[in-house]
Design an enzyme around this catalytic site. Structure first.
Site, mmCIF file in Angstrom:
data_model
loop_
_atom_site.group_PDB
_atom_site.id
_atom_site.type_symbol
_atom_site.label_atom_id
_atom_site.label_comp_id
_atom_site.label_asym_id
_atom_site.label_seq_id
_atom_site.Cartn_x
_atom_site.Cartn_y
_atom_site.Cartn_z
ATOM 1 N N GLY A 172 56.992 51.299 24.363
ATOM 2 C CA GLY A 172 56.811 50.846 25.737
ATOM 3 C C GLY A 172 56.512 49.367 25.782
ATOM 4 O O GLY A 172 56.179 48.754 24.757
ATOM 5 N N HIS A 195 48.029 48.069 30.906
ATOM 6 C CA HIS A 195 48.465 46.680 30.709
ATOM 7 C C HIS A 195 48.640 45.963 32.043
ATOM 8 O O HIS A 195 48.256 44.801 32.194
ATOM 9 C CB HIS A 195 49.824 46.638 29.990
ATOM 10 N N CYS A 205 49.014 48.592 19.691
ATOM 11 C CA CYS A 205 49.635 47.837 20.779
ATOM 12 C C CYS A 205 50.432 46.701 20.168
ATOM 13 O O CYS A 205 49.949 46.011 19.271
ATOM 14 C CB CYS A 205 48.551 47.277 21.703
#
Ligand code: NI
Length: 168
Positions: A46, A136, A90
């Site tokens: 993502g 985010h 991340c």
């Protein structure tokens, strides 16, 4: 399509709140295509607008079972159920992973790339990615969910094939 520079911690754009998208114009289509390209290039599942340096509420997600990238504009989590521990990373925080709690199931409402509303219910890695990317857009990182510092650990760079290398 072109890849965009991936923003890394401590870039302040990662801590800013992205703005709602109102214009579904050519610039937005280009941004979405570039974000998909960047996500694939970085082997993530993502990517959120902030990570491409753009403070617009756009996220792209592609978990291994997805035949193509999902596009979510102005996504909102409308329901969360259950709790589970996950090992998360991340793309904007390379070299680390952490153990945090995420929901088992989430329901999300969003707009597609043309501005058409849709809803989505998800479990597993897709639910995790939806929470991660929505965070985010609000300037929140997974490290904010760590219960203590010892839940964060350093990792060696992972092989490209490895699933969920960065979540996003
Ligand atoms: Ni991320």
């Amino acid at each position: 399509m072109t890849t965009r520079e991936l923003r890394l911690l401590p870039d302040p754009v990662l801590r800013a709140k992205a703005k709602r998208v109102r214009n579904f114009d050519a610039a937005l289509q280009r941004l979405i295509d570039d974000m998909v390209e960047t996500m694939r290039h970085e082997s993530g599942v993502g990517l959120a607008g902030n990570q491409a340096g753009v403070l617009q509420r756009v996220a792209v997600i592609q978990v291994p079972e997805d035949p193509e990238a999902r596009v979510l504009v102005n996504p909102e989590i409308i329901e969360r159920q259950g709790e589970r521990e996950v090992d998360e990373g991340c793309l904007s925080i390379p070299g680390y992973r952490g153990t945090i709690k995420r929901s088992v199931t989430v329901r999300v409402k969003a707009l597609d790339r043309q501005g058409k509303p849709f809803r989505l219910q998800a479990n597993g890695l897709l639910a995790q990615a939806l929470e991660h990317e929505t965070d985010h857009l609000n300037g929140i990182l997974y490290i904010d969910h760590l219960e203590s510092h010892d839940k964060l650990h350093k990792v060696e760079p992972e092989p490209e094939e490895s699933q969920g290398a960065g979540v996003g």
